[in-house]
Design a protein around this motif. Structure first.
Motif, PDB file in Angstrom:
ATOM      1  N   ILE A 162       0.777  -1.484  -0.173  1.00 52.71           N
ATOM      2  CA  ILE A 162       0.603   0.276  -0.275  1.00 52.71           C
ATOM      3  C   ILE A 162       1.112   1.094   0.066  1.00 52.71           C
ATOM      4  O   ILE A 162       0.174   2.260  -0.891  1.00 52.71           O
ATOM      5  CB  ILE A 162      -1.049  -0.518   1.230  1.00 52.71           C
ATOM      6  CG1 ILE A 162      -1.918  -1.423   1.217  1.00 52.71           C
ATOM      7  CG2 ILE A 162      -1.689   1.155   1.238  1.00 52.71           C
ATOM      8  CD1 ILE A 162      -2.808  -1.228   2.566  1.00 52.71           C
ATOM      9  N   ASP A 163       1.789   0.654   0.324  1.00 57.30           N
ATOM     10  CA  ASP A 163       2.521   2.444   1.068  1.00 57.30           C
ATOM     11  C   ASP A 163       3.561   2.910  -0.358  1.00 57.30           C
ATOM     12  O   ASP A 163       4.004   3.659  -0.243  1.00 57.30           O
ATOM     13  CB  ASP A 163       3.496   2.508   2.483  1.00 57.30           C
ATOM     14  CG  ASP A 163       2.822   2.068   3.662  1.00 57.30           C
ATOM     15  OD1 ASP A 163       2.049   2.822   3.811  1.00 57.30           O
ATOM     16  OD2 ASP A 163       3.356   1.551   4.669  1.00 57.30           O
ATOM     17  N   ALA A 220      -3.042   5.399  -0.828  1.00 61.68           N
ATOM     18  CA  ALA A 220      -3.227   4.417   0.076  1.00 61.68           C
ATOM     19  C   ALA A 220      -4.239   5.294   1.073  1.00 61.68           C
ATOM     20  O   ALA A 220      -3.824   4.135   1.606  1.00 61.68           O
ATOM     21  CB  ALA A 220      -1.146   5.303   0.066  1.00 61.68           C
ATOM     22  N   THR A 251      -5.870   2.395   3.280  1.00 64.06           N
ATOM     23  CA  THR A 251      -6.242   2.879   4.738  1.00 64.06           C
ATOM     24  C   THR A 251      -6.877   2.658   5.059  1.00 64.06           C
ATOM     25  O   THR A 251      -7.196   1.700   6.417  1.00 64.06           O
ATOM     26  CB  THR A 251      -4.904   3.581   4.976  1.00 64.06           C
ATOM     27  OG1 THR A 251      -3.443   3.205   3.821  1.00 64.06           O
ATOM     28  CG2 THR A 251      -4.568   3.630   6.510  1.00 64.06           C
ATOM     29  N   SER A 252      -7.895   3.192   4.812  1.00 61.02           N
ATOM     30  CA  SER A 252      -9.011   3.814   5.696  1.00 61.02           C
ATOM     31  C   SER A 252     -10.042   3.022   5.730  1.00 61.02           C
ATOM     32  O   SER A 252     -10.783   2.493   6.542  1.00 61.02           O
ATOM     33  CB  SER A 252     -10.079   4.958   4.992  1.00 61.02           C
ATOM     34  OG  SER A 252      -9.117   6.480   5.252  1.00 61.02           O
ATOM     35  N   LYS A 306      -8.653   0.427   8.374  1.00 64.27           N
ATOM     36  CA  LYS A 306      -9.140   0.596   9.612  1.00 64.27           C
ATOM     37  C   LYS A 306     -10.863   1.096   9.652  1.00 64.27           C
ATOM     38  O   LYS A 306     -11.164   0.283  10.869  1.00 64.27           O
ATOM     39  CB  LYS A 306      -9.003   2.612   9.746  1.00 64.27           C
ATOM     40  CG  LYS A 306      -7.336   2.482   9.506  1.00 64.27           C
ATOM     41  CD  LYS A 306      -7.265   3.955   9.251  1.00 64.27           C
ATOM     42  CE  LYS A 306      -5.257   4.661   9.511  1.00 64.27           C
ATOM     43  NZ  LYS A 306      -4.773   5.799   9.539  1.00 64.27           N
ATOM     44  N   ASP A 363      -7.356   8.044  13.607  1.00 68.46           N
ATOM     45  CA  ASP A 363      -7.131   9.109  12.731  1.00 68.46           C
ATOM     46  C   ASP A 363      -6.797  10.534  13.950  1.00 68.46           C
ATOM     47  O   ASP A 363      -6.341  11.292  13.348  1.00 68.46           O
ATOM     48  CB  ASP A 363      -7.519   9.550  11.665  1.00 68.46           C
ATOM     49  CG  ASP A 363      -7.785   8.320  10.377  1.00 68.46           C
ATOM     50  OD1 ASP A 363      -6.261   8.253  10.357  1.00 68.46           O
ATOM     51  OD2 ASP A 363      -8.505   8.045   9.717  1.00 68.46           O
ATOM     52  N   THR A 404      -1.040   2.413  11.756  1.00 70.49           N
ATOM     53  CA  THR A 404      -1.743   2.137  10.247  1.00 70.49           C
ATOM     54  C   THR A 404      -0.616   1.219   9.886  1.00 70.49           C
ATOM     55  O   THR A 404      -1.255   0.425   8.894  1.00 70.49           O
ATOM     56  CB  THR A 404      -1.432   3.014   9.669  1.00 70.49           C
ATOM     57  OG1 THR A 404      -2.085   4.507  10.190  1.00 70.49           O
ATOM     58  CG2 THR A 404      -2.012   3.186   8.284  1.00 70.49           C
ATOM     59  N   SER A 405       0.508   1.275   9.736  1.00 71.55           N
ATOM     60  CA  SER A 405       1.256   0.408   9.173  1.00 71.55           C
ATOM     61  C   SER A 405       1.304  -0.845   9.645  1.00 71.55           C
ATOM     62  O   SER A 405       1.492  -2.127   8.933  1.00 71.55           O
ATOM     63  CB  SER A 405       3.320   0.516  10.138  1.00 71.55           C
ATOM     64  OG  SER A 405       3.768   2.103   9.537  1.00 71.55           O
ATOM     65  N   LYS A 412      -1.313  -2.944   8.075  1.00 73.18           N
ATOM     66  CA  LYS A 412      -0.536  -2.757   6.521  1.00 73.18           C
ATOM     67  C   LYS A 412      -0.320  -4.217   6.399  1.00 73.18           C
ATOM     68  O   LYS A 412      -0.429  -4.646   5.641  1.00 73.18           O
ATOM     69  CB  LYS A 412      -0.113  -1.467   6.338  1.00 73.18           C
ATOM     70  CG  LYS A 412      -1.426  -0.367   5.414  1.00 73.18           C
ATOM     71  CD  LYS A 412      -0.683   0.893   5.161  1.00 73.18           C
ATOM     72  CE  LYS A 412      -1.192   1.716   5.582  1.00 73.18           C
ATOM     73  NZ  LYS A 412      -0.156   3.597   4.632  1.00 73.18           N
TER      74      LYS A 412
END
Length: 1746
Positions: free
Chosen positions: A451-452, A459, A463-464, A467, A1332, A1343-1344, A1347
């Motif tokens: 993703i990164d 991304a 990521t959202s 989450k 967030d 977040t990482s 992922k």
């Protein structure tokens, strides 16, 4: 000859030298040039065929090589099982972040390689392929790109259309496929391979790639605006060539012009408008997605401000382009009615007339690839059981996500873009319990690996989604496969239809909605947004439900309705299949062409006689006269007639005069002058009345707006001089381009002695007129005419939508309104300078007229299509046709006369008229004259809609700047451009294209705070998030283990025998985003296991958190932002300490103040504060760094994510390091938790030396064990209450923060299969609600982690609870111990490691980093394994070893429990206090008699005399003695004199002066020799550095000289804060008649003398000064003995440029173990070296306040 000798092979030579030796683009252009020859008689058929074959062979060779490379790459990737798929056109708009098919992969729409969907390198186009993957040659496209390509393909196959050209950018970059560099690509018709050949040689649809912009890289559309002009010029060349080619093929030798130019998206629309104006061809526009609507949507989201949006998307430039498209287009095509009603209606230029020209034509679709048996009207797949044909692989890839794959599938197919609103869909699904029970959700969000590595926007969306899936716990109900092929998309539709699912598109606004049509073709009902295309699609198909995309409840209910009601589902399926044919491409083309057919044909038409022919290739003067009868060049303008018409008020007189002349000339009245003019033609001077432009090799265009007339004329003359040789040969011609009228130009040139015949053409009135010079008197219509010819052909090019007299009347009304509104003449018509296509005004008041942006808006609102321009100085306002401009006039010269645009050089000033930006772009060269002769632009140009830098690339090849306008500099620059032309443009130059008539082809344009100090006294982390109970550990990066350590240390010390009170100072915070308890001024830390110990010891005893208000009052700020407020904290802390010392003095000090034993600073900022407090109070300082700045800087630099400057900006790291250096200087003890911190971290500092090393002490941190019940653990590793039932796998426990290295832990766990099979991973990462809303660093780590869990598919094996209380931490340890788990801390560096000690207390073995505290902990406990935190394999193996070897696990557990007592708080306090006890006590001591007492509250003069015998105020300094000692060279004489005086005074020799001095005390004047400060209510401190004279001797001389009494001051802080003096004018107190009337405060010296080097420091400094002087060979630094004092060593700086800066000088002192404060005076002429804790601000605290 070689062939005869057998050494030459024609075939080999042809392949190796011709095909391989030339650039394929040049070969293609050679063929086009050959095919574009004027007539069949002149054309060499063999040459044409050979050129085509060479080009075609070279192209085939390149294609074969590419295919072979692709085949090999494909084979290798398949072997590695990591195949990469290039993104094609996944229907709707799979762009950013997606991968599609490989080069050789088949299209989803066809089974043939030859008809695969071509990949478009669209530039200004519609998000062409919006993002790039690093090191991956993947190409991405959008639905708009697909629409444009398929439209071109379908039109090319339609009867009546000969050719369609799709113009876009050519990209030859290493990170994109080679096919994007192909100059031409044919779009083969669907189902036919030969249709183009049946129609004609050049018929069909083609992608034509124009090279412009950066040659070697792809750039997104937002960055292409500066290159639009260059694209237009390149496209113009192509159109001219192709019109000639088609003319030879189907036009009987006459050029065949495009029927229409169609622009797609704003930037291509802007280009299409310019092309339409240049060619006089109708324009059609499709916006796809509009700027104003996008701006509104982005503003509603609230994530960016208007300026940020404009910076990111260049939105204002885009909107202006769309306004121009409204002005210039004859038809605007939309895909939906909503686009007309709700989007175009936002534009200024939208009116009722325009509304009739906006047409909604639904987009087409190709259905040939959908087999008839795929679906039937019952909504069932024909081959339902699938016998004999296995399920497609993509089905298994999707269904593996589902716990129940038989539930109906809700399918969303869209790229992960914010506007696609995927997150709202997930929220709607997650919050609707019935829908979740009934259906699954499938998200096809393109292709991804990591993703990164995707674009930032994609991304962020992905990521959202992760989450939200985590938030709603949707595992087993949501599928989001990482990869799919383009050819698998139909299978995805089929799977959704088989499960009786629903297709959803809930984008905020959907311009097209092609995927809705595709889904309907497979029998899927739809739920779609009601904003945009889906409204029209639903009107036709009637196969679903429309919803508000902002209303997630409505989305969820619509989905639930369709999947729960089977009858409704079947009805929607049948409706869609029944009506789908209405969206086919043939239907779309039929509607499209029916609209185009209504347009009035327009194309270039030159007014010339039948016998007029074109120039020959030789461009000879004789042949150039073939156009001698061109009537468009015979018109003369009568200056007298214009003026008289203007005076009489008859504004149409000039126009009528011109019309009469045209009629006269059209009847051939000028034919009798043909021979005479031929005789007088001169190529070198351009004196012929006919344009000599055709004969020039290069054209210099002078378009300077920003200079005065005198400079303007001089520039012209210098340009002539710089190109004098070329002028003589006729190789260079000149064009003057200006906003002035031709009459103004003529008057200016004649007055300065410049012949009009020196120019080949004049572009006048801002580009609304093109004139040519003519000096033939016999051609004058009357003696008063001007010697110019107007080009009426140019007028026919620009007259589109010109309002003429109606526009003039409207403008006059506007001018009258402006004048009446202001009560003065603001704007006045300039009839004298107006012309048929230019309405000119004089601006009388530039401050009162609206800016051009507002004026354009006014015109558009009134449906007036025109171009509004101000002159550079704002004095002239020209209104001209909408598509006229000076840059467009240059293009006209190319079209009309064949003047190659690349052979033009435009010379401009630093700024210009409103159309200045148009002169800077394009393929021509540009020279910018810079210098003070350029006048600044008027304010009317300031209010631009967009920045000039957004639309002009000043770095592009072909733009040069010249300082001044001297002939030599101009000549060298012009020669450089000629050289550049030879170098870069020779191979690509094409022959001049001709003129002619028109027939039908279509041109498509797809441009497309913080820590602390201890009242042993303690300053803690001063950020403020500190409290005694329920600490919010992990709330952010400032609330880690250090906070807990400091609080527990204070609590433990407060309970220790011999310690009366401990104060923990931090910041008071009263903010809505933190708990109220952080705003309490005081909080008592209750001892563990006792509630009353403080009361037993004393009233104020115990440990307290004391919160000092400083910094912003209403918000919490992280520690990095607290540095500006440190001084405020110190002052507040000083007030508290003074008050508390008095309180404690009353309680336990027998009335004498009780001072802190030590001030302990924790972390850099509190250490900085502690140093200042220590210096002010003369109290010993202790420091604990916890985590050090230099080490952190090294670690961050190693990571390589940020530069040094970025790190400093984020963490204020250099300020932090300087504070730590000061702590080294000021501290008497530095406490560390580990030896590693001493050896590897403090050793990095300048102030670290052997002496300091002895003062650094490692004391292991303590821990409270009272809460651990005895039955919690035993030595066998079993819990006392162990039942052994249902225990989970052993957990592994960790903490959060980037430096805690959790991501490496997850990677180690995820990549070690055996470890994953044997253990679970538990991550206690603080408390969180919404990720967030956390701090940026913690949110990034979490977040990482999400992922990585997604990457390794660790669902079910990793626990990461969102909340826990501090009181629950022991239970977590117990759970881990019960399951025989392991505790891990793999931080990059761990200063403390308290959690390791806690875990050991509960019987958990450890795996820990070998950097920092764990090394010492492991040395004591011996209960685990140390690892390299950067080596994830080592981490994984250590964990595996402990959880797999039960004997090793038990041994580590026993060792930890046996040795844990060494880390108790009593043990820690014992070690701590033993170190503190070694310090020499220091505190404020005033030298005063026993009967001296403090002032009363009334501060009366009488009471103030109680301190009259303070001997520290009786010392006098003899100026004569100082000076004589200085002259004699005896530098210690002054010091001896002072010592004698101190001894004398200490014996009481001055007591006899007590009464006399008391009688003379005057409170109001301060004339007493004793300080009057105590009587003052307010003190004004004068501390001005930017003036002369600073030391107190000079101060006295200066004050006396200026007549100011020293007694006017209460005190003097001198020598940079190393001396405090008080005035005294009593002569009887003088030690000798020559003494100065001042008293030095020796108490202050006792405060600052800590670590002062004295004479030894002076000698070292003198050696340093000598070295500086010898090194430079001159006197750089010289000791200033006269200004030096006991605590200030002063130097005079003779050369300020040669001395090192203060930063380097401080470093030098620290390296030499010299603890001092180095300061330069403001002007750098003085260098003072004073005690390390002395300063002027400290003097205010220490002496004045205390």
């Amino acid at each position: 000859m070689l062939r005869e000798r057998g050494r030459f092979s024609p075939a080999r030579y042809f392949v190796e030298e011709v095909i391989s030796g030339f650039d394929e683009t040049d070969l293609y252009k050679t063929w086009v040039r050959t095919a574009a020859m004027r007539s069949p008689q002149d054309r060499n058929t063999r040459l044409e065929n050979m050129s085509w074959r060479i080009w075609n062979l070279a192209r085939k060779k390149k294609q074969i090589e590419g295919e072979e490379a692709s085949r090999l790459s494909k084979r290798r990737l398949e072997r590695e099982k990591a195949r990469q798929y290039a993104a094609a056109d996944l229907s709707e708009d799979l762009s950013e972040g997606e991968k599609g098919d490989n080069i050789n992969e088949l299209s989803v729409h066809d089974d043939s390689m030859r008809v695969r969907m071509p990949r478009i390198g669209s530039t200004d186009a519609i998000e062409a392929w919006a993002s790039q993957h690093k090191d991956k040659k993947a190409v991405h496209s959008t639905d708009k790109v697909k629409y444009v390509v398929e439209l071109a393909r379908a039109l090319g196959s339609t009867s009546g259309v000969y050719r369609v050209d799709l113009l876009t950018r050519q990209i030859s970059a290493p990170d994109v496929d080679w096919s994007y560099g192909e100059p031409t690509e044919m779009l083969s018709p669907r189902g036919s391979e030969s249709i183009g050949h049946e129609m004609g040689e050049s018929s069909g649809a083609y992608i034509v790639r124009i090279p412009f912009g950066p040659r070697d890289k792809y750039i997104p559309k937002e960055h292409l605006w500066p290159h639009i002009q260059e694209f237009v010029d390149g496209a113009l060349v192509h159109i001219m060539q192709m019109s000639k080619v088609l003319g030879e093929q189907i036009g009987s030798g006459q050029p065949v012009w495009p029927v229409v130019i169609h622009g797609h998206y704003a930037d291509a629309g802007d280009s299409a408008a310019l092309l339409s104006g240049a060619l006089n061809v109708p324009m059609v526009f499709t916006g796809h997605s509009l700027g104003r609507d996008k701006l509104e949507q982005l503003l509603k989201q609230g994530r960016q401000t208007r300026d940020e949006i404009n910076t990111t998307y260049k939105i204002m430039r885009r909107i202006e382009a769309e306004e121009l498209c409204l002005d210039a287009s004859e038809i605007i095509i939309t895909s939906t009615r909503q686009e007309i009603e709700q989007q175009w209606g936002l534009y200024d230029g939208f009116d009722l007339t325009m509304a009739r020209k906006l047409r909604a034509i639904p987009p087409g679709m190709e259905f040939s690839h959908i087999a008839p048996h795929d679906v039937d009207l019952d909504g069932e797949e024909g081959n339902e059981d699938g016998l004999g044909s296995p399920d497609p692989p993509i089905w298994a890839d999707i269904m593996r996500f589902f716990s129940n794959p038989r539930k109906p599938m809700i399918l969303a197919l869209a790229r992960p873009d914010p506007k696609k609103n995927i997150t709202t869909l997930v929220k709607a699904f997650g919050e609707h319990r019935e829908l979740r029970n009934l259906a699954n959700l499938t998200l096809i969000m393109g292709n991804r690996d990591v993703i990164d590595e995707m674009s930032s926007t994609n991304a962020a969306v992905l990521t959202s989604v992760l989450k939200l899936i985590d938030k709603y716990d949707l595992y087993g109900q949501v599928a989001y496969p990482k990869h799919h092929k383009q050819s698998e998309v139909p299978d995805i539709y089929r799977l959704a239809a088989r499960t009786k699912g629903v297709f959803i598109n809930c984008a905020f606004i959907e311009p097209f909605g092609l995927t809705l049509i595709e889904a309907a073709a497979y029998g899927l009902p739809m739920v779609a947004t009601r904003n945009g295309g889906p409204v029209d699609i639903h009107r036709v198909l009637d196969n679903g439900i429309l919803v508000d995309p902002h209303n997630q409840n409505e989305i969820a209910e619509a989905l639930y309705k369709l999947v729960s009601d089977k009858h409704l589902w079947a009805q929607c399926c049948q409706n869609g299949l029944k009506n789908i044919h209405q969206f086919s491409w043939p239907e779309h083309c039929k509607n499209y062409l029916s609209r185009v057919a209504t347009l009035k044909p327009r194309h270039p038409r030159w007014q010339k006689r039948d016998d007029a022919t074109e120039l020959s290739e030789a461009d000879s003067p004789e042949n150039s006269l073939r156009d001698i009868h061109d009537i468009s060049l015979n018109l003369k303008i009568s200056l007298d007639s214009e003026k008289s018409a203007s005076k009489d008020g008859n504004s149409t007189a000039v126009r009528r005069h011109i019309e009469d002349a045209v009629q006269k000339l059209s009847r051939g009245d000028s034919a009798n002058r043909k021979d005479e003019s031929c005789d007088n033609t001169e190529a070198t001077t351009g004196s012929s009345k006919w344009p000599s432009l055709q004969r020039r090799k290069h054209i210099i265009v002078i378009a300077i707006d920003s200079v005065q007339d005198a400079d303007f004329v001089q520039v012209i003359k210098n340009i002539f001089a710089a190109s004098s040789n070329e002028r003589l040969t006729g190789a260079i011609g000149f064009v003057l381009s200006t906003s002035r009228a031709i009459s103004e130009i003529h008057a200016l040139l004649i007055s300065e002695g410049i012949e009009t015949s020196d120019f080949d053409a004049f572009i006048c009135n801002s580009g609304s007129d093109v004139c040519y010079p003519s000096l033939s008197s016999e051609d004058m219509l009357s003696p008063g005419e001007l010697p110019f010819m107007i080009d009426l052909d140019y007028h026919s090019q620009i007259e589109y939508r010109w309002g003429g007299e109606g526009l003039r009347k409207t403008l006059l009304r506007w001018a009258t309104e402006q004048n009446n509104e202001r009560g003065q003449k603001i704007v006045v018509e300039d009839e004298e300078c107006s012309s048929m296509y230019c309405i000119s005004f004089k601006v009388k008041n530039t401050e009162a007229v609206p800016p051009v942006k507002e004026l354009r808006r006014t015109m558009r609102i009134q449906a007036l299509r025109c171009h509004v321009l101000y002159s550079h100085d704002g004095s002239k306002l020209n209104v001209i046709p909408v598509l006229a401009s000076r840059s467009q006039a240059l293009r006209y010269l190319y079209i009309r006369w064949g003047v190659d645009l690349s052979n033009m050089t435009v010379i401009v000033g630093e700024s210009g008229d409103t159309d200045y930006e148009g002169l800077l772009g394009g393929v021509h060269k540009t020279i910018i004259l810079k210098g003070s002769f350029n006048a600044p632009p008027n304010q009317v140009h300031a209010a631009r809609s967009y920045l000039l830098q957004d639309v002009v690339s000043f770095e592009k090849q072909g733009i040069a700047s010249v300082e001044g306008y001297g002939p030599d500099s101009l000549k060298s620059t012009l020669q450089q451009f000629v050289e550049l032309r030879r170098l870069f443009y020779t191979s690509s130059r094409v022959e001049d294209a001709g003129a002619g008539a028109m027939d039908g082809w279509i041109l498509g344009d797809c441009l497309t705070q913080h820590r602390s100090s201890s009242f042993i006294h303690g300053s803690t982390p001063i950020h403020g998030l500190i409290r005694g109970e329920n600490m919010e550990l992990g709330r952010d990066s400032d609330t880690g283990g250090q906070v807990k350590y400091v609080v527990e240390l204070a609590r433990a010390l407060g309970s220790t025998s011999g310690v009366y009170r401990v104060d923990l100072l931090t910041r008071q915070i009263s903010a809505p985003d933190v708990d109220w308890s952080y705003g309490e001024p005081t909080e008592m830390l209750s001892p563990r296991g006792s509630e009353s110990i403080g009361h037993e010891m004393g009233e104020s005893s115990g440990a307290y958190i004391v919160r000092i208000p400083f910094g912003p009052r209403d918000k919490y700020i992280p520690k990095e932002h607290l540095w500006p407020h440190i001084q405020e904290f110190v002052d507040g802390a000083l007030v508290h300490i003074m008050q508390m010392s008095k309180v404690l003095g009353e309680q336990v000090g027998s009335g004498q103040p009780v001072w802190p034993v030590v001030i302990h600073g924790h972390y850099a900022d509190a250490g900085d504060s502690a140093a200042l407090l220590s210096g002010a109070l003369n109290v010993p300082m202790v420091f604990t760094g916890h985590s050090l700045g230099r080490d952190k800087l090294e670690q961050l630099l190693k990571q390589g994510r940020q530069t040094r400057d970025e790190i400093n900006t984020t963490y204020k790291i250099m300020r932090r390091i300087e504070a730590e250096e000061l702590c080294l200087d000021a501290s008497e003890i530095i406490i560390t938790s580990t030896r590693q911190e001493i050896e590897q971290q403090w050793g990095l500092y300048d102030g670290f030396d052997l002496t300091m090393a002895r003062k650094l002490r490692a004391i292991p941190p303590g821990m409270e064990f009272s809460h651990i019940a005895p039955h919690d653990v035993d030595l066998d590793g079993e819990e006392g209450n162990e039942d052994g039932l249902g225990l989970p796998d052993p957990p592994i426990w960790a903490d959060v923060h980037p430096k805690k290295n959790i991501t490496t832990l997850v990677k180690a766990f995820g990549e070690h299969r055996e470890l994953r099979n044997l253990a679970n991973l538990t991550l206690i990462m603080g408390n969180r609600d919404v990720i967030d809303e956390m701090s940026s660093t913690n949110a990034a780590v979490l977040t990482s982690v999400l992922k990585l869990i997604d990457k390794y598919d660790l669902y079910g094996q990793v626990a990461y609870p969102k909340h826990h209380k501090q009181s629950e931490v022991p239970d977590i340890y117990r759970l881990a111990a019960r399951t025989k788990g392991v505790f891990i801390n793999c931080a990059f560096i761990e200063p403390f490691g308290l959690t390791l000690i806690e875990a050991a207390a509960y019987g958990l073995p450890m795996v820990a980093t070998r950097n920092g505290g764990p090394v010492d902990i492991h040395r004591v406990l011996d209960n685990g394994i140390l690892v390299d935190p950067h080596n994830q394999n080592e981490i994984a193996e250590a964990l595996y070893k402990l959880v797999s070897d039960k004997h090793l696990w038990a041994q580590c557990r026993q060792n930890g429990l046996k040795n844990i007592h060494q880390f108790s708080w009593p043990e820690h306090c014992k070690n701590y206090l033993s170190r503190v006890a070694t310090l020499k006590p220091r505190h404020p001591r005033w030298q005063k008699s026993d009967d001296a007492t403090e002032l009363s509250e009334a501060d009366s003069p009488e009471d103030s005399l109680r301190d009259i015998h303070d001997i520290s105020l009786d010392l006098k300094i003899s100026l004569d003695s100082e000076k004589s000692a200085s002259k004699d060279g005896n530098s210690t004489a002054v010091r001896r004199h002072i010592e004698d005086a101190v001894q004398k005074l200490s014996r009481g020799d001055s007591a006899n002066r007590k009464d006399e001095s008391g009688d003379n005390t005057e409170a109001t004047t301060g004339s007493s020799k004793w300080p009057s400060l105590q009587r003052r209510k307010h003190i004004i401190v004068i501390a001005i550095d930017s003036v002369q004279d600073a030391d107190f001797v000079q101060i006295h001389a200066l004050l006396i000289l200026e007549g100011i009494e020293t007694s006017d001051f209460d005190a003097f802080i001198c020598n940079s804060g190393s001396d405090v003096c008080y005035p005294s004018l009593s002569s009887e107190d003088m030690l000798s008649p020559g003494e100065l009337p001042f008293m030095i405060d020796l108490d202050y010296h006792s405060q600052i003398e800590y670590r002062w080097g004295g004479e030894g420091l002076r000698k070292t400094l003198l050696r340093w000064a000598t070295e500086q002087n010898n090194e430079r060979g001159q006197k750089i630094v010289v000791e200033d003995e006269e200004c030096s004092s006991m605590y200030c060593i002063s130097f005079k700086v003779k050369n300020t440029e040669a001395v090192p800066p203060v930063k380097e000088l401080r470093r030098t002192m620290r390296i030499q173990a010299l603890r001092c404060h180095v300061l330069y005076s403001h002007d750098g002429s003085k260098l003072n070296v004073i005690p390390v804790l002395a300063s002027r601000s400290q003097a205010l605290r220490s002496d004045i306040y205390l």
